[in-house]
Design an enzyme around this catalytic site. Structure first.
Site, PDB file in Angstrom:
ATOM      1  CE  LYS A 103      42.632  44.004  36.130  1.00 57.79           C
ATOM      2  NZ  LYS A 103      43.649  44.775  35.390  1.00 57.79           N
TER       3      LYS A 103
ATOM      4  CE1 TYR B 129      36.901  39.107  43.355  1.00 53.36           C
ATOM      5  CE2 TYR B 129      37.997  40.304  45.100  1.00 53.36           C
ATOM      6  CZ  TYR B 129      38.114  39.193  44.040  1.00 53.36           C
ATOM      7  OH  TYR B 129      39.359  38.496  43.711  1.00 53.36           O
TER       8      TYR B 129
ATOM      9  CB  ILE C 116      40.180  46.929  45.150  1.00 51.21           C
ATOM     10  CG1 ILE C 116      41.046  46.904  46.518  1.00 51.21           C
ATOM     11  CG2 ILE C 116      39.415  48.227  45.325  1.00 51.21           C
ATOM     12  CD1 ILE C 116      42.217  47.665  46.649  1.00 51.21           C
ATOM     13  CB  CYS C 117      40.206  42.290  42.212  1.00 49.32           C
ATOM     14  SG  CYS C 117      40.962  40.528  41.811  1.00 49.32           S
ATOM     15  CG  LEU C 118      43.649  43.797  46.661  1.00 47.29           C
ATOM     16  CD1 LEU C 118      43.959  44.455  48.200  1.00 47.29           C
ATOM     17  CD2 LEU C 118      44.764  44.703  46.045  1.00 47.29           C
TER      18      LEU C 118
END
Length: 169
Positions: A108, A110, A115-117
């Site tokens: 989660k 990149y 952070i992946c949101l």
């Protein structure tokens, strides 16, 4: 949907009014004032609730932000450096918050430790332009991400407390 605790947190963060990004010069100065006011209010609210979990500062232009965030688990404090740039298309585009030291430790995230949101946060941000700002990104983006990901990374042994790291040396 947003739970009751999140609604309460959001209702205590001032909404922003100025739709301006770094290219908008004078309007950007006004937007930055609103951003700082919202961040100060959010941090004060967190301190009152005994939920103080980050510090941020920016460069003079307000385009590069950096600081620390922390997560407590089993009475131990795990602290991480955070950073992000304000996109040229801000506030239409949300900032991408990075925790570089965690890069490669979770799916989660990149490249660069961002952070992946995408699934939950970005649609909500898009519906609330220009009212949402950096404080909202912290409350709705980084906060929930830390609450889910850090305990998982600790349980897998991918994140260790700094005292444990020093004992192993």
């Amino acid at each position: 949907m947003v739970d009751a605790a999140t609604k309460k947190t959001l209702s205590n963060i001032p909404l922003l009014k100025t739709k301006a990004g770094p290219r908008d010069r004078d309007l950007w100065v006004q937007r930055l004032k609103e951003e700082y006011q919202a961040l100060i209010q959010y941090v004060e609210n967190n301190k009152k609730e005994d939920n103080d979990w980050f510090r941020l500062e920016s460069n003079k232009e307000g385009t590069r932000w950096f600081g620390k965030c922390w997560h407590y688990q089993d009475l131990m404090k795990y602290e991480f450096e955070i950073e992000f740039d304000i996109p040229i298309t801000f506030p239409t585009t949300a900032p991408e918050i990075a925790i570089p030291e965690l890069e490669g430790k979770t799916a989660k995230m990149y490249r660069g430790g961002k952070i992946c949101l995408t699934d939950h946060f970005k649609p909500l941000w898009g519906r609330n332009v220009p009212k949402f700002g950096i404080a909202h990104a912290m409350a709705l983006g980084l906060g929930p991400w830390l609450a889910v990901e850090i305990p998982d990374l600790i349980s897998k042994g991918l994140v260790q407390h700094k005292d444990d790291q020093q004992q192993q040396k």
